[in-house]
Design an enzyme around this catalytic site. Structure first.
Site, mmCIF file in Angstrom:
data_model
loop_
_atom_site.group_PDB
_atom_site.id
_atom_site.type_symbol
_atom_site.label_atom_id
_atom_site.label_comp_id
_atom_site.label_asym_id
_atom_site.label_seq_id
_atom_site.Cartn_x
_atom_site.Cartn_y
_atom_site.Cartn_z
ATOM 1 N N GLY A 212 -37.235 -9.513 -14.114
ATOM 2 C CA GLY A 212 -35.752 -8.226 -14.001
ATOM 3 C C GLY A 212 -34.959 -9.079 -13.121
ATOM 4 O O GLY A 212 -35.079 -9.546 -11.957
ATOM 5 N N ASP B 49 -36.641 -4.949 -5.836
ATOM 6 C CA ASP B 49 -37.866 -4.311 -5.423
ATOM 7 C C ASP B 49 -38.564 -4.807 -3.835
ATOM 8 O O ASP B 49 -38.491 -3.863 -2.680
ATOM 9 C CB ASP B 49 -39.141 -4.624 -6.079
ATOM 10 C CG ASP B 49 -38.497 -3.744 -7.258
ATOM 11 O OD1 ASP B 49 -37.405 -3.475 -7.887
ATOM 12 O OD2 ASP B 49 -39.523 -4.755 -9.183
ATOM 13 N N THR C 110 -34.704 -10.118 -6.749
ATOM 14 C CA THR C 110 -36.425 -9.090 -7.315
ATOM 15 C C THR C 110 -35.083 -8.429 -5.955
ATOM 16 O O THR C 110 -35.213 -8.064 -5.014
ATOM 17 C CB THR C 110 -37.316 -9.027 -7.593
ATOM 18 O OG1 THR C 110 -37.924 -7.664 -7.498
ATOM 19 C CG2 THR C 110 -38.180 -8.842 -6.158
ATOM 20 N N ASP D 216 -40.531 -6.700 -2.973
ATOM 21 C CA ASP D 216 -42.661 -6.231 -2.448
ATOM 22 C C ASP D 216 -42.966 -7.760 -2.957
ATOM 23 O O ASP D 216 -44.025 -7.702 -2.842
ATOM 24 C CB ASP D 216 -42.596 -5.214 -4.015
ATOM 25 C CG ASP D 216 -42.355 -5.913 -5.038
ATOM 26 O OD1 ASP D 216 -41.856 -6.579 -5.589
ATOM 27 O OD2 ASP D 216 -43.213 -5.246 -6.191
ATOM 28 N N ARG E 292 -38.563 -11.713 -19.419
ATOM 29 C CA ARG E 292 -39.826 -11.243 -19.988
ATOM 30 C C ARG E 292 -40.549 -11.917 -20.328
ATOM 31 O O ARG E 292 -40.918 -11.543 -21.761
ATOM 32 C CB ARG E 292 -40.281 -10.188 -19.029
ATOM 33 C CG ARG E 292 -40.011 -9.122 -18.142
ATOM 34 C CD ARG E 292 -40.621 -7.775 -17.107
ATOM 35 N NE ARG E 292 -40.503 -7.615 -15.736
ATOM 36 C CZ ARG E 292 -39.039 -7.023 -15.805
ATOM 37 N NH1 ARG E 292 -38.359 -6.249 -16.822
ATOM 38 N NH2 ARG E 292 -38.825 -6.776 -14.668
HETATM 39 O O1 F6P Z 1 -38.670 -5.134 -10.534
HETATM 40 C C1 F6P Z 1 -37.356 -5.004 -10.572
HETATM 41 C C2 F6P Z 1 -37.084 -3.597 -11.352
HETATM 42 O O2 F6P Z 1 -35.897 -2.768 -11.760
HETATM 43 C C3 F6P Z 1 -38.364 -2.349 -10.617
HETATM 44 O O3 F6P Z 1 -37.566 -1.399 -9.786
HETATM 45 C C4 F6P Z 1 -38.923 -1.324 -11.953
HETATM 46 O O4 F6P Z 1 -39.391 -0.904 -12.199
HETATM 47 C C5 F6P Z 1 -38.045 -2.405 -13.450
HETATM 48 O O5 F6P Z 1 -37.566 -4.345 -12.623
HETATM 49 C C6 F6P Z 1 -37.622 -2.414 -14.162
HETATM 50 O O6 F6P Z 1 -37.534 -2.965 -15.732
HETATM 51 P P1 F6P Z 1 -36.566 -3.116 -17.074
HETATM 52 O O7 F6P Z 1 -35.781 -4.027 -16.569
HETATM 53 O O8 F6P Z 1 -37.981 -3.969 -18.326
HETATM 54 O O9 F6P Z 1 -36.709 -1.726 -17.442
#
Ligand code: F6P
Length: 333
Positions: free
Chosen positions: A23, A140, A138, A142, A84
């Site tokens: 992401g 997040d 990221t 995390d 990804r």
């Molecule tokens: O990991 C970053 C993030 O934004 C998360 O917070 C979220 O759940 C996910 O990616 C969303 O992924 P995508 O952009 O593939 O919908």
């Protein structure tokens, strides 16, 4: 203030590449800029890989110069694009990726991303002896081994700005609002947003609350004379959790409104904090890589930049700080 640590003096590599993966996060461009400009200052050539590992496998690799990264420090997203890449789970594919880089004369790779991106880099390094350094990017926050990640501060500021706006209308109409923030299985964004936005309740995956508990906390506020409230909800594994909670509250006679912030938190101008951290991390990542370090991530520990082995990062999600959750809860009462 975060400063550049002492970096290796010797230069073992002449040419490196940089990619963004997973992401996107605001501040990734500042990191790319720092990677390119620090490398050039050391006499090292830099290539940009477009679209993460997928682009690498397609050979989307182009030389970058100082001008290629002009005027990007203030832009969200990533000029290198991201992806990804499922295919990278295969050993044979990682071997091919290392060969593609070597055929271009590239001797090391900087990967800006999260846990999955570092797993790919680590395996490529172990199996093919291809040097890699990671930069945590990221929203997040995390990732184990680092107190902070590029994009987290910006995402929290975006969410707090939204809450300030929602609070105006919530208090005008005496309404309950459920505001859903990102963070997948991690409550870091929710807790920080809840504290900074003065939320009445913060719901995170690490500490599940039942519907009766949520109702009880709303009623406690009502008894103290509150006529509106903001409940921050971490999305959890499946976005839309706030709507499911709202449905439960509606069945109990409340009339809640739902606002899912979603990808608004992923874009926008990076904060000064994220730009600064990304700049230091980008320069340090290159310094370590060309100095012969590998299989590690640059991270922040006790406010200082450190190098952390991938083995202490990958697959070890950083737990939510319980004291922050506690603070969010007591300040909300
Ligand atoms: O990991 C970053 C993030 O934004 C998360 O917070 C979220 O759940 C996910 O990616 C969303 O992924 P995508 O952009 O593939 O919908």
């Amino acid at each position: 203030m975060l400063t550049l640590p002492e970096l290796p003096k010797q230069k073992k590599l002449k040419s490196i590449a940089v990619l963004t993966s997973g992401g996107d996060a605001p501040g990734m461009n500042a990191a790319i800029r720092a990677v390119v400009r620090y490398a050039l200052s050391q006499g090292v050539e830099v290539y940009g890989v477009t679209k993460g590992y997928s682009g690498l496998l397609e050979g989307q690799i182009h030389p970058l110069n100082a001008s290629s990264v002009a005027n990007i420090i203030q832009r969200g997203g990533t000029i290198l694009k991201t992806d990804r890449c499922e295919a990278f789970f295969k050993k044979s594919v990682r071997k091919e990726a290392a060969n593609i880089l070597r055929r271009k004369g590239i001797e090391g790779l900087v990967v800006i991303g999260g846990d999955g991106s570092f797993t790919g880099a680590h395996l490529m390094q172990q199996e093919n002896k291809f040097p890699c350094i990671g930069i945590p990017g990221t929203i997040d926050n995390d990732i184990a081994g680092t107190e902070d990640t590029i994009g987290f501060d910006t995402a929290v500021n975006t969410a707090i700005d939204a809450i300030d706006r929602i609070r105006d209308t919530a208090s005008s109409h005496d309404r309950i609002f459920l505001v859903e923030v990102m963070g997948r299985s991690s409550g870091w964004i929710a807790v920080q947003t809840g504290i900074g936005g003065g939320a009445e309740t913060v719901l995170v995956p690490e500490h599940k609350e039942s519907l009766p508990e949520i109702v009880e906390s709303i009623n406690r506020g009502v008894q103290r004379g509150k006529t509106s409230s903001i409940i921050v909800v971490a999305e959890g594994h499946k976005p839309g959790l706030s709507q499911r909670i709202a449905d439960g509250l509606s069945a109990q006679g409340f009339s809640p409104k739902v606002c899912i912030l979603g990808h608004t938190q992923r874009g926008g101008t990076p904060t000064a904090h994220d730009r600064m951290m990304a700049s230091v991390m980008g320069a340090a990542a290159v310094g370590y890589l060309i100095g012969g370090k590998s299989a590690s991530m640059v991270g922040i520990q006790s406010g200082k930049l450190v190098l952390v082995p991938f083995s202490k990062v990958i697959g070890k999600k950083k737990d939510l700080d319980p004291s922050n959750l506690y603070l969010a809860q007591i300040l909300a009462t």
